[in-house]
Motif scaffolding. Sequence first.
Motif: not given
Length: 403
Positions: A228, A248, A251, A256-257, A260, A267, A269, A286, A309-310
């Motif tokens: 991440h 995300d 997620c 990652c939150a 990001l 955002l 997820g 999120y 994003v993954s």
Amino acid sequence: MPPQDAFEKARQLFLDGLQAFQAQRYAAAEQLFQSSLALLPGRVSTLINLAATQVKLGRPQDALAAAEQVLAIEPGHADAWFHKATALSQLGHHQAALAGYEEVLKIGTLPAAEPWCRHGQTLQALDQPERALASYDRALAADPKLAQAWSNRGGILREMHRHEEAAEAFRQALAHGADAELHRYYLASVSPQPLPPTAPAQYVETLFDDYADDFDAHLVDVLGYRAHSTLVGHLAGLNRGPYKSALDMGCGTGLCAPLLKPMTRRLAGVDLSSLMLEKARALHLYDELAHADIVAHLRQTDARHDLVVSADVFIYVGDLDPVFAALEAVMEPGGLFCFSAECASSERPDFELLPSLRYAHSERYLRALAERRGFDWLRLVRAPIREDQRSSIPGLYVYLQRR
């Protein structure tokens, strides 16, 4: 109510409870057994079935109380010990559960296969795989058709890198009625087989639901997971933000939150594990969270994103073409898609399923897929993803731009 009428009423409630239990209507069965006990308190057969029902309902504390009532009346009752041990196992009291199953086996009035299988599962929970393997062998000596014992045996042998033996155990599990999709996946990880395109959804969801409470600490602190931070760190280095909307994808608990959120106005997820999503929701980072398979979500959502994003998700997806195809409809032109993948052992296969039950992909495959699905290749970073038995797992960090 006259005693004879009370007895007959209790008996009928008990019989109705057995029918409900056999039909897997466990909540109804519990009510019927409790109503029977209200008329005939302390009846052993009813208490035993009540304990079994409460185990099925995932209420181990109640099941334990019912089993203990029986043992106070009949200390050598094997079924009561069995349900007590199972309840203790559900409560995470594995050492006490082990002693309970050993008591069942010592009494010897129940068929031995299931207690030995549970004995092995408890030893696995206590991180004693060699002893667990011996227990599964005892279970299979008692009942060679016990699919769960074959499956668990195969899992231990796979982790011991005894792949041929593991493959045979998974074949036996399949032959005796084990879940076909799941065990073909297991089998493909240890023997030459047609590769399933993805891990079974139920496997992934169950794995991460069970893992949710300890996920962050185990992954980051024990396994040295850094996909991440590596993925988002190099994304920041591209200097492309801020983004209007980021997804995300897979997620999890939201590792990652925090990285990001400063880059994007919105955002979102998505994840397959509802318990992981509860952890992510508690971060309050999120704007939206969806409980869904990632491809299904991409195909159904009306949202549009200029960043997707993954991180460490494609270890459970071999064939990535459906993911890339579904991204076409949700990504803005010029938007970025970045992800991590484990490195395949060579560039020959598109992807391979490793004995770790994780997929690994070749750079050649990822480049060809990006080109075919309308992405420009911006950057590739080679860096570790995590540790496995003190060895770094090599990873590919890929950064693409939607045309």
